[in-house]
Design an enzyme around this catalytic site. Structure first.
Site, PDB file in Angstrom:
ATOM      1  CG  HIS A 145     -98.065  32.328  87.112  1.00  0.00           C
ATOM      2  ND1 HIS A 145     -97.915  31.711  88.176  1.00  0.00           N
ATOM      3  CD2 HIS A 145     -98.924  31.735  86.571  1.00  0.00           C
ATOM      4  CE1 HIS A 145     -99.056  30.934  88.607  1.00  0.00           C
ATOM      5  NE2 HIS A 145     -99.621  30.992  87.693  1.00  0.00           N
ATOM      6  NE  ARG A 201     -90.963  42.293  88.734  1.00  0.00           N
ATOM      7  CZ  ARG A 201     -91.751  41.839  87.808  1.00  0.00           C
ATOM      8  NH1 ARG A 201     -92.921  42.707  87.873  1.00  0.00           N
ATOM      9  NH2 ARG A 201     -91.699  41.144  87.167  1.00  0.00           N
TER      10      ARG A 201
END
Length: 118
Positions: A34, A95
């Protein structure tokens, strides 16, 4: 269960937790910190993967019975091959998608997918 959907446990960081999820009847696990690696040096999913796969094997789990995914740490196509070679059913790409979309919009996403494929 109240659903027919597959249920996965996200946030697994060790083999013991993956085995507990398997024994509880879940359909799989997502190895994820996370984003915690930046905060408190948690291991990335790819680092946890060999331990998880070995623990599941020792518990009598077969790959087709329990899916293991990696969420995070994937930056290039080679990372995907490494994860799958180590036993992952799939990977999450976060990302690179955000960076590509924010920088170049739709064309950035298309280029990112091509780069991962190459």
């Amino acid at each position: 269960s109240i659903t027919k959907m597959k249920v996965l446990l996200k946030g697994v960081q060790c083999g013991e937790d993956a085995v507990m999820a398997f024994k509880a009847g879940l359909d799989g696990a997502v190895l994820s910190n996370h984003g915690g690696r930046q905060l408190d040096t948690c291991r990335s999913g790819i680092e946890v993967l060999p331990e998880v796969m070995e623990a599941l094997k020792e518990a009598g789990c077969k790959r087709e019975d329990f899916a293991v995914f990696i969420d995070g740490g994937i930056r290039r196509g080679a990372d995907i091959f490494k994860a799958v070679a180590l036993g992952a059913s799939g990977v999450g790409v976060g990302r690179p998608v955000l960076y590509s979309l924010a920088s170049y919009g739709e064309k950035g996403i298309v280029r990112m997918v091509h780069m991962l494929q190459d």
